[in-house]
Design a protein around this motif. Sequence first.
Motif, PDB file in Angstrom:
ATOM      1  N   PRO A 168      36.883 -42.189  26.553  1.00  0.00           N
ATOM      2  CA  PRO A 168      36.964 -43.996  25.928  1.00  0.00           C
ATOM      3  C   PRO A 168      36.708 -45.075  26.644  1.00  0.00           C
ATOM      4  O   PRO A 168      37.747 -45.078  28.152  1.00  0.00           O
ATOM      5  CB  PRO A 168      38.592 -43.644  25.517  1.00  0.00           C
ATOM      6  N   VAL A 169      35.939 -45.922  26.591  1.00  0.00           N
ATOM      7  CA  VAL A 169      36.726 -46.987  26.881  1.00  0.00           C
ATOM      8  C   VAL A 169      37.787 -47.742  27.237  1.00  0.00           C
ATOM      9  O   VAL A 169      38.568 -48.403  27.902  1.00  0.00           O
ATOM     10  CB  VAL A 169      35.689 -48.342  26.816  1.00  0.00           C
ATOM     11  N   THR A 207      40.696 -36.872  24.027  1.00  0.00           N
ATOM     12  CA  THR A 207      39.300 -37.640  23.089  1.00  0.00           C
ATOM     13  C   THR A 207      38.461 -38.083  24.305  1.00  0.00           C
ATOM     14  O   THR A 207      38.058 -38.365  25.230  1.00  0.00           O
ATOM     15  CB  THR A 207      40.448 -39.484  23.381  1.00  0.00           C
ATOM     16  N   CYS A 208      37.180 -37.840  23.083  1.00  0.00           N
ATOM     17  CA  CYS A 208      35.959 -38.274  23.794  1.00  0.00           C
ATOM     18  C   CYS A 208      35.562 -39.666  23.142  1.00  0.00           C
ATOM     19  O   CYS A 208      35.909 -39.673  22.085  1.00  0.00           O
ATOM     20  CB  CYS A 208      35.423 -36.792  23.479  1.00  0.00           C
ATOM     21  N   GLU A 209      34.270 -40.009  23.402  1.00  0.00           N
ATOM     22  CA  GLU A 209      33.820 -41.333  22.871  1.00  0.00           C
ATOM     23  C   GLU A 209      32.486 -41.161  23.308  1.00  0.00           C
ATOM     24  O   GLU A 209      31.873 -41.098  24.006  1.00  0.00           O
ATOM     25  CB  GLU A 209      34.519 -42.563  23.269  1.00  0.00           C
ATOM     26  N   VAL A 210      31.734 -41.405  21.738  1.00  0.00           N
ATOM     27  CA  VAL A 210      30.531 -41.536  22.506  1.00  0.00           C
ATOM     28  C   VAL A 210      29.702 -43.352  22.748  1.00  0.00           C
ATOM     29  O   VAL A 210      29.962 -44.104  22.122  1.00  0.00           O
ATOM     30  CB  VAL A 210      29.096 -41.244  20.684  1.00  0.00           C
ATOM     31  N   ARG A 238      34.493 -30.383  20.013  1.00  0.00           N
ATOM     32  CA  ARG A 238      35.107 -28.913  19.422  1.00  0.00           C
ATOM     33  C   ARG A 238      35.748 -28.401  19.870  1.00  0.00           C
ATOM     34  O   ARG A 238      36.174 -27.962  20.699  1.00  0.00           O
ATOM     35  CB  ARG A 238      36.027 -29.475  17.930  1.00  0.00           C
ATOM     36  N   ALA A 239      34.656 -27.930  20.733  1.00  0.00           N
ATOM     37  CA  ALA A 239      34.144 -26.601  21.375  1.00  0.00           C
ATOM     38  C   ALA A 239      35.221 -26.048  22.511  1.00  0.00           C
ATOM     39  O   ALA A 239      35.553 -25.667  23.274  1.00  0.00           O
ATOM     40  CB  ALA A 239      32.845 -25.728  21.007  1.00  0.00           C
ATOM     41  N   LEU A 240      34.933 -27.432  23.512  1.00  0.00           N
ATOM     42  CA  LEU A 240      35.167 -27.299  25.104  1.00  0.00           C
ATOM     43  C   LEU A 240      36.780 -27.818  24.306  1.00  0.00           C
ATOM     44  O   LEU A 240      37.332 -28.226  25.565  1.00  0.00           O
ATOM     45  CB  LEU A 240      34.213 -29.026  24.722  1.00  0.00           C
ATOM     46  N   GLY A 241      37.648 -28.075  23.380  1.00  0.00           N
ATOM     47  CA  GLY A 241      38.776 -27.960  23.604  1.00  0.00           C
ATOM     48  C   GLY A 241      39.647 -29.691  22.985  1.00  0.00           C
ATOM     49  O   GLY A 241      40.726 -30.144  22.952  1.00  0.00           O
ATOM     50  N   TYR A 242      38.272 -30.802  22.953  1.00  0.00           N
ATOM     51  CA  TYR A 242      38.970 -32.432  22.677  1.00  0.00           C
ATOM     52  C   TYR A 242      39.401 -31.907  21.139  1.00  0.00           C
ATOM     53  O   TYR A 242      38.809 -31.722  20.429  1.00  0.00           O
ATOM     54  CB  TYR A 242      37.822 -32.896  22.880  1.00  0.00           C
ATOM     55  N   GLU A 243      40.406 -33.264  21.079  1.00  0.00           N
ATOM     56  CA  GLU A 243      40.577 -33.004  19.625  1.00  0.00           C
ATOM     57  C   GLU A 243      40.101 -34.615  19.216  1.00  0.00           C
ATOM     58  O   GLU A 243      39.771 -34.201  17.539  1.00  0.00           O
ATOM     59  CB  GLU A 243      42.195 -33.026  19.784  1.00  0.00           C
ATOM     60  N   ARG A 244      39.949 -35.639  19.524  1.00  0.00           N
ATOM     61  CA  ARG A 244      39.304 -37.170  19.055  1.00  0.00           C
ATOM     62  C   ARG A 244      38.034 -37.392  19.339  1.00  0.00           C
ATOM     63  O   ARG A 244      37.764 -36.804  20.957  1.00  0.00           O
ATOM     64  CB  ARG A 244      40.144 -37.701  19.459  1.00  0.00           C
TER      65      ARG A 244
END
Length: 94
Positions: free
Chosen positions: A51-52, A61-64, A88-94
Amino acid sequence: MTLRIIPLDLSEANALVERLHRHHRPCLGHRFSIGVAEDERICGAAIIGRPVARRLDNGLTCEVNRLVTDGTKNACSKLLSAAWRACRALGYER
């Protein structure tokens, strides 16, 4: 017309950003990148990273960071849903 998700490395995704996006610059880093192809033609890419905003960067958390398409119908939706499934498959929640 069959759209399919393909893996991309950062340099390939950034090349699409430079070619198709009118004002964003390429990303310097990423967690992963994916593309969408119609037959043999790559018609879009998504670069997913941290995330920025620092307050959102909790490790879960990941972000596009970039999403580009050439206007192919349903390419954007296909990229966003594939990115969410991969996160989600990699375990990120958001």
